[in-house]
Design a protein around this motif. Structure first.
Motif, PDB file in Angstrom:
ATOM      1  N   ASN A 352       0.813  -1.224   0.000  1.00 24.36           N
ATOM      2  CA  ASN A 352       0.000   0.000   0.000  1.00 24.36           C
ATOM      3  C   ASN A 352       0.844   1.271   0.000  1.00 24.36           C
ATOM      4  OD1 ASN A 352      -2.584  -1.336   0.049  1.00 24.36           O
ATOM      5  ND2 ASN A 352      -2.186  -1.807   2.221  1.00 24.36           N
ATOM      6  N   VAL A 353       1.975   1.203  -0.683  1.00 25.63           N
ATOM      7  CA  VAL A 353       2.843   2.370  -0.834  1.00 25.63           C
ATOM      8  C   VAL A 353       2.461   3.083  -2.138  1.00 25.63           C
ATOM      9  CG1 VAL A 353       5.220   3.168  -1.161  1.00 25.63           C
ATOM     10  CG2 VAL A 353       4.729   1.278   0.430  1.00 25.63           C
ATOM     11  N   ARG A 354       2.225   4.390  -2.053  1.00 26.47           N
ATOM     12  CA  ARG A 354       1.842   5.160  -3.239  1.00 26.47           C
ATOM     13  C   ARG A 354       3.052   5.404  -4.136  1.00 26.47           C
ATOM     14  NH1 ARG A 354      -1.196   8.433   0.468  1.00 26.47           N
ATOM     15  NH2 ARG A 354       0.483   9.977   0.357  1.00 26.47           N
ATOM     16  N   PHE A 355       2.825   5.339  -5.450  1.00 26.68           N
ATOM     17  CA  PHE A 355       3.895   5.592  -6.416  1.00 26.68           C
ATOM     18  C   PHE A 355       3.275   5.918  -7.762  1.00 26.68           C
ATOM     19  CE2 PHE A 355       2.817   1.137  -6.588  1.00 26.68           C
ATOM     20  CZ  PHE A 355       2.807   0.829  -7.936  1.00 26.68           C
ATOM     21  N   GLU A 356       4.082   6.507  -8.627  1.00 27.42           N
ATOM     22  CA  GLU A 356       3.699   6.723 -10.028  1.00 27.42           C
ATOM     23  C   GLU A 356       4.432   5.708 -10.887  1.00 27.42           C
ATOM     24  OE1 GLU A 356       3.508  10.393 -12.002  1.00 27.42           O
ATOM     25  OE2 GLU A 356       2.805  11.527 -10.261  1.00 27.42           O
ATOM     26  N   TRP A 357       3.688   4.993 -11.699  1.00 25.32           N
ATOM     27  CA  TRP A 357       4.245   3.956 -12.575  1.00 25.32           C
ATOM     28  C   TRP A 357       4.168   4.445 -14.016  1.00 25.32           C
ATOM     29  CZ3 TRP A 357       6.990  -0.390 -12.763  1.00 25.32           C
ATOM     30  CH2 TRP A 357       6.874  -1.213 -13.889  1.00 25.32           C
ATOM     31  N   VAL A 358       5.302   4.453 -14.708  1.00 25.29           N
ATOM     32  CA  VAL A 358       5.369   4.908 -16.096  1.00 25.29           C
ATOM     33  C   VAL A 358       6.014   3.804 -16.920  1.00 25.29           C
ATOM     34  CG1 VAL A 358       6.269   6.629 -17.697  1.00 25.29           C
ATOM     35  CG2 VAL A 358       5.556   7.316 -15.388  1.00 25.29           C
ATOM     36  N   GLU A 359       5.266   3.292 -17.872  1.00 26.79           N
ATOM     37  CA  GLU A 359       5.764   2.237 -18.767  1.00 26.79           C
ATOM     38  C   GLU A 359       5.671   2.756 -20.196  1.00 26.79           C
ATOM     39  OE1 GLU A 359       4.544  -2.346 -19.871  1.00 26.79           O
ATOM     40  OE2 GLU A 359       4.266  -1.644 -17.807  1.00 26.79           O
ATOM     41  N   THR A 360       6.793   2.767 -20.888  1.00 28.63           N
ATOM     42  CA  THR A 360       6.863   3.386 -22.206  1.00 28.63           C
ATOM     43  C   THR A 360       7.492   2.432 -23.220  1.00 28.63           C
ATOM     44  OG1 THR A 360       9.067   4.298 -21.772  1.00 28.63           O
ATOM     45  CG2 THR A 360       7.163   5.671 -21.165  1.00 28.63           C
ATOM     46  N   PRO A 361       7.384   2.747 -24.504  1.00 30.13           N
ATOM     47  CA  PRO A 361       8.197   2.020 -25.478  1.00 30.13           C
ATOM     48  C   PRO A 361       9.677   2.293 -25.211  1.00 30.13           C
ATOM     49  CG  PRO A 361       6.455   3.285 -26.559  1.00 30.13           C
ATOM     50  CD  PRO A 361       6.494   3.744 -25.133  1.00 30.13           C
ATOM     51  N   GLY A 362      10.524   1.392 -25.667  1.00 29.95           N
ATOM     52  CA  GLY A 362      11.954   1.641 -25.540  1.00 29.95           C
ATOM     53  C   GLY A 362      12.674   0.605 -24.716  1.00 29.95           C
ATOM     54  N   ALA A 363      14.005   0.671 -24.791  1.00 34.69           N
ATOM     55  CA  ALA A 363      14.867  -0.291 -24.111  1.00 34.69           C
ATOM     56  C   ALA A 363      15.718   0.434 -23.070  1.00 34.69           C
ATOM     57  CB  ALA A 363      15.729  -1.030 -25.134  1.00 34.69           C
ATOM     58  N   HIS A 364      16.870  -0.109 -22.784  1.00 35.30           N
ATOM     59  CA  HIS A 364      17.761   0.417 -21.748  1.00 35.30           C
ATOM     60  C   HIS A 364      18.705   1.433 -22.386  1.00 35.30           C
ATOM     61  CE1 HIS A 364      18.869  -0.393 -17.541  1.00 35.30           C
ATOM     62  NE2 HIS A 364      20.134  -0.219 -17.872  1.00 35.30           N
ATOM     63  N   THR A 365      18.159   2.586 -22.777  1.00 32.16           N
ATOM     64  CA  THR A 365      18.925   3.536 -23.580  1.00 32.16           C
ATOM     65  C   THR A 365      18.661   4.975 -23.147  1.00 32.16           C
ATOM     66  OG1 THR A 365      17.171   3.711 -25.248  1.00 32.16           O
ATOM     67  CG2 THR A 365      18.858   2.014 -25.598  1.00 32.16           C
ATOM     68  N   TRP A 366      19.574   5.855 -23.537  1.00 31.97           N
ATOM     69  CA  TRP A 366      19.466   7.269 -23.201  1.00 31.97           C
ATOM     70  C   TRP A 366      18.240   7.954 -23.797  1.00 31.97           C
ATOM     71  CZ3 TRP A 366      21.471   9.858 -19.391  1.00 31.97           C
ATOM     72  CH2 TRP A 366      22.644   9.392 -18.784  1.00 31.97           C
ATOM     73  N   PRO A 367      17.788   7.627 -24.999  1.00 31.36           N
ATOM     74  CA  PRO A 367      16.552   8.272 -25.465  1.00 31.36           C
ATOM     75  C   PRO A 367      15.371   8.075 -24.516  1.00 31.36           C
ATOM     76  CG  PRO A 367      17.677   7.304 -27.333  1.00 31.36           C
ATOM     77  CD  PRO A 367      18.431   6.858 -26.092  1.00 31.36           C
TER      78      PRO A 367
END
Length: 382
Positions: A352-367
């Motif tokens: 029950n810990v609050r957080f913001e979850w962001v899942e995007t296209p892309g890999a393990h990269t600087w962009p």
């Protein structure tokens, strides 16, 4: 009496022979141009290596590709059209990685190689990392001897445009951590964090803040004979994080607070990072909520030595929500750490810990990480 005329004639003859021989030599080849960004956003890279047997183009936006050799010994490769961004690449010459010698834009790699070249495909001003005509902050490097880690090292400090060391209100401060293989310059050289901050502050999307970027290796030996999976399963990886945290809290932060007009309360401090630095941000921030109210983790390692989350974050529970103003977690769907971040997300939900979850296209990269920083900064210190 010597006959000087003969020497003069001989000298003239020698000069004429030299000029004639030079005239018969083929002109030197033109200099290599690399990288060359075309109008359609395709990019051509080139390398002069006449004695090489094989040259590959290795980048963070696609699989390695063979380069083609011409009759003069120049190798080249042209990409498909690329979206405006900044990419990393190297050449692999007969199996040995090297940056592009014609490209001055470089991301250092700490103690492991010559570095990676950076490929900038320009885009519109709406992209946060594009340089615009706005007031600029400053970056200062500070050197110190770490008694905890046992070496001489440095950290970098970004101060916002118009920074005033005498103003009554203290500036909020973000501790921004790099990933494995990078050094303390990573967020500037590849991440363009200073440019992103300048642009966001100019547009009033982010508050003026001080940003501290320090070297993330609590155990520098972790770089020796590195293999990702093996290191993550070793006690050395755990020690690397715990000793880094100790040095940050006991050495870097007190020195920054002596040198700069920065906040000394949790509400005015944030910590964030990518990959290894994201894991260090989680460990340091979530175990020290009296010091940090904002925590950001980009494509992160989420636990120490693959131990249960209850051992990594023993005090984190629903009661932490009153002290934690923001826990921001982002990961790309093609990132090799995606599954690990999903497990951490599910564990946080169970606590029950609050957080913001962001899942995007892309890999393990600087962009991916530049965009995460762009989205994260406006949420701080509001």
């Amino acid at each position: 009496m010597p006959c000087r005329g003969r020497y003069v004639i001989a000298g003239v003859t020698l000069l004429a022979s030299t000029v004639a021989a030079a005239a018969q030599q083929p002109p030197p080849p033109p200099p290599v141009r690399s990288p060359e960004v075309h109008a359609d956003r395709r990019v051509t890279v080139r390398l002069r290596a006449p004695n090489a047997r094989e040259v590959l183009f290795a980048s963070d936006f696609g699989p390695s590709a063979p380069m083609v050799r011409d009759s003069a010994g120049d190798w080249s490769y042209t990409t498909e059209p690329l979206a405006p961004d900044i990419y990393s690449y190297t050449f692999r010459v007969d199996g040995v990685a090297m940056p592009d010698p014609q490209n001055a834009e470089l991301k250092p790699v700490f103690r492991m190689s010559l570095g990676q070249s950076l490929l900038h495909v320009p885009g519109p001003d709406s992209l946060s990392w594009e340089i615009r005509d706005v007031p600029r902050g400053a970056i200062t490097e500070h050197f110190y001897k770490s008694g905890i880690i046992g070496d001489h090292r440095s950290y970098f400090v970004y101060t916002p445009p118009g920074y005033d060391a005498r103003r009554a209100e203290r500036y909020p401060v973000l501790y921004l951590l790099h990933g494995f293989s990078d050094d303390a310059t990573g967020w500037v050289s590849a991440g363009r964090a200073n440019v992103i901050l300048d642009n966001l502050i100019a547009n009033r999307r982010a508050r003026p803040m001080v940003v501290v970027m320090t070297l993330g290796y609590g155990v520098p030996q972790i770089l020796e004979g590195f293999y990702w999976g093996a290191q993550r399963d070793s006690s050395l990886w755990r020690l690397n994080t715990t000793r880094f945290t100790e040095a940050l809290l006991k050495e870097v932060m007190p020195e920054v607070e002596r040198r700069y007009r920065v906040a000394t309360t949790a509400a005015g401090r944030a910590i964030a990072g990518l990959s290894m630095g994201g894991g260090q941000s989680l460990y340091t921030g979530l175990n020290n909520l009296g010091r940090f109210a904002y925590v950001g983790a980009f494509s992160s390692v989420t636990t120490l030595n693959q131990q249960p989350y209850e051992k990594t974050y023993p005090s984190l529970n629903q009661g932490s929500n009153s002290r934690l103003k923001l826990l921001w977690i982002g990961v790309g769907r093609n990132d090799f750490l995606h599954a690990e971040n999903v497990r951490f997300r599910d564990w946080l939900q169970s606590k029950n810990v609050r957080f913001e979850w962001v899942e995007t296209p892309g890999a393990h990269t600087w962009p991916v990480w530049r965009r995460y920083l762009t989205d994260f900064l406006p949420l701080l210190f509001r």
